[in-house]
Motif scaffolding. Structure first.
Motif, short mmCIF file in Angstrom:
data_model
loop_
_atom_site.label_atom_id
_atom_site.label_comp_id
_atom_site.label_asym_id
_atom_site.label_seq_id
_atom_site.Cartn_x
_atom_site.Cartn_y
_atom_site.Cartn_z
N VAL A 52 0.77 -1.21 0.07
CA VAL A 52 -0.06 -0.17 0.15
C VAL A 52 0.68 1.06 0.02
O VAL A 52 1.78 1.66 0.80
N LYS A 53 1.02 1.88 -1.14
CA LYS A 53 1.68 3.20 -1.31
C LYS A 53 0.97 4.34 -0.49
O LYS A 53 1.81 4.93 0.16
N THR A 54 -0.19 4.67 -0.77
CA THR A 54 -0.69 5.76 0.08
C THR A 54 -2.18 5.20 0.33
O THR A 54 -2.77 4.47 -0.24
N ALA A 55 -2.82 5.75 1.32
CA ALA A 55 -4.14 5.42 2.00
C ALA A 55 -4.98 6.56 2.34
O ALA A 55 -4.56 7.32 3.28
N THR A 56 -5.93 6.99 1.52
CA THR A 56 -6.85 7.98 1.89
C THR A 56 -8.27 7.58 1.97
O THR A 56 -8.50 6.45 1.90
N GLY A 57 -9.02 8.60 2.57
CA GLY A 57 -10.52 8.36 2.79
C GLY A 57 -10.44 7.26 3.73
O GLY A 57 -10.00 7.36 4.96
N THR A 58 -11.21 6.11 3.77
CA THR A 58 -11.28 5.19 4.66
C THR A 58 -10.78 4.12 3.90
O THR A 58 -11.58 3.16 3.32
N PRO A 59 -9.51 3.76 3.74
CA PRO A 59 -8.65 2.82 3.04
C PRO A 59 -8.93 1.27 3.45
O PRO A 59 -8.82 1.17 4.88
N LYS A 60 -9.61 0.48 2.43
CA LYS A 60 -9.64 -0.72 2.90
C LYS A 60 -9.57 -1.54 1.47
O LYS A 60 -9.75 -1.12 0.47
N ILE A 61 -8.94 -2.96 1.66
CA ILE A 61 -8.77 -3.90 0.46
C ILE A 61 -9.48 -4.82 0.63
O ILE A 61 -9.49 -5.72 1.86
N THR A 62 -10.18 -5.42 -0.53
CA THR A 62 -10.93 -6.76 -0.68
C THR A 62 -10.15 -7.44 -1.49
O THR A 62 -9.74 -6.89 -2.94
N LEU A 63 -9.48 -8.72 -1.37
CA LEU A 63 -8.64 -9.47 -2.19
C LEU A 63 -9.64 -10.75 -2.50
O LEU A 63 -9.74 -11.44 -1.69
N THR A 64 -9.68 -10.81 -3.69
CA THR A 64 -10.55 -12.11 -4.02
C THR A 64 -9.65 -13.35 -4.10
O THR A 64 -8.50 -13.24 -4.57
N THR A 65 -10.34 -14.44 -4.36
CA THR A 65 -9.66 -15.62 -4.47
C THR A 65 -8.38 -15.76 -3.65
O THR A 65 -7.46 -16.70 -4.00
N SER A 66 -8.66 -15.61 -2.39
CA SER A 66 -7.36 -15.68 -1.30
C SER A 66 -7.82 -16.74 -0.25
O SER A 66 -9.06 -16.56 0.07
N VAL A 67 -7.03 -17.31 0.53
CA VAL A 67 -7.28 -18.31 1.69
C VAL A 67 -6.42 -17.66 2.63
O VAL A 67 -5.41 -17.84 2.73
N PRO A 68 -6.72 -17.02 3.86
CA PRO A 68 -8.33 -16.82 4.07
C PRO A 68 -8.85 -15.64 3.49
O PRO A 68 -8.12 -14.74 3.03
N ALA A 69 -10.29 -15.52 3.16
CA ALA A 69 -10.74 -14.65 2.34
C ALA A 69 -10.37 -13.21 3.37
O ALA A 69 -10.18 -13.12 4.40
N MET A 70 -10.16 -12.06 2.39
CA MET A 70 -9.86 -10.98 3.00
C MET A 70 -10.70 -9.88 2.14
O MET A 70 -10.87 -9.59 0.99
N SER A 71 -11.82 -9.49 3.04
CA SER A 71 -13.00 -8.74 2.57
C SER A 71 -13.02 -7.11 3.50
O SER A 71 -13.12 -7.18 4.61
N ALA A 72 -12.71 -6.14 2.72
CA ALA A 72 -12.83 -4.72 3.38
C ALA A 72 -12.00 -4.68 4.56
O ALA A 72 -12.43 -4.33 5.63
N VAL A 73 -10.81 -5.04 4.41
CA VAL A 73 -9.62 -5.15 5.56
C VAL A 73 -8.90 -3.64 5.61
O VAL A 73 -8.57 -3.25 4.65
N ALA A 74 -9.09 -3.07 6.65
CA ALA A 74 -8.38 -1.51 6.72
C ALA A 74 -6.85 -1.57 6.71
O ALA A 74 -6.40 -2.51 7.03
N VAL A 75 -6.50 -0.78 5.84
CA VAL A 75 -5.07 -0.63 5.52
C VAL A 75 -4.53 0.67 5.73
O VAL A 75 -5.26 1.70 5.68
N ALA A 76 -3.25 0.79 5.85
CA ALA A 76 -2.50 2.14 5.96
C ALA A 76 -1.21 2.18 5.09
O ALA A 76 -0.88 1.03 4.53
N ALA A 77 -0.80 3.14 4.79
CA ALA A 77 0.43 3.06 3.74
C ALA A 77 1.66 2.36 4.39
O ALA A 77 1.59 2.53 5.66
N GLY A 78 2.17 1.49 3.54
CA GLY A 78 3.27 0.86 4.08
C GLY A 78 2.75 -0.76 4.33
O GLY A 78 3.65 -1.55 4.65
N ASP A 79 1.52 -0.76 4.51
CA ASP A 79 1.16 -2.13 4.89
C ASP A 79 1.20 -3.07 3.70
O ASP A 79 1.55 -2.58 2.44
N MET A 80 1.37 -4.43 3.66
CA MET A 80 1.84 -5.28 2.75
C MET A 80 1.00 -6.66 2.73
O MET A 80 0.73 -7.11 3.96
N ILE A 81 0.92 -7.12 1.50
CA ILE A 81 -0.12 -8.58 1.49
C ILE A 81 0.86 -9.14 0.67
O ILE A 81 1.25 -8.77 -0.44
#
Length: 97
Positions: A52-81
């Motif tokens: 995550v390079k930048t995070a503005t507003g209410t930043p969240k990421i949903t990642l499809t086809t992953s185990v465990p599922a990742m749905s609307a997880v809050a993130v900040a700049a510098g976070d990594m998946i």
């Protein structure tokens, strides 16, 4: 050799990642809830790293086809998946503050 080249791409909300054929490194500017889809044509051992390079507003990421599922997880700049394809599914590791 001269080292390992990982490559880089800037991804955005709604991106579908291509097969990594090894390791692929991505950055994303998150604004609101962004969705990223992992590839269905992956090979065992493929890795996608999303930073995550930048995070503005209410930043969240949903990642499809992953185990465990990742749905609307809050993130900040510098976070990594980190996503690794084990031959049958994408397995996700996160380093989220």
């Amino acid at each position: 050799g001269s080292g390992v080249y990982l490559g880089h791409s800037l991804v955005a909300d709604g991106s579908t990642l291509a097969g990594a054929n090894g390791v692929a490194f991505h950055t994303i500017d998150v604004d609101g809830t962004d969705t990223i889809t992992l590839p269905t044509d992956a090979n065992e051992g493929d890795v996608h790293v999303i930073l995550v390079k930048t995070a503005t507003g209410t930043p969240k990421i949903t990642l499809t086809t992953s185990v465990p599922a990742m749905s609307a997880v809050a993130v900040a700049a510098g976070d990594m998946i980190i996503c690794v394809y084990d031959g049958s599914a994408w397995v996700r590791g996160t380093a989220i503050a």
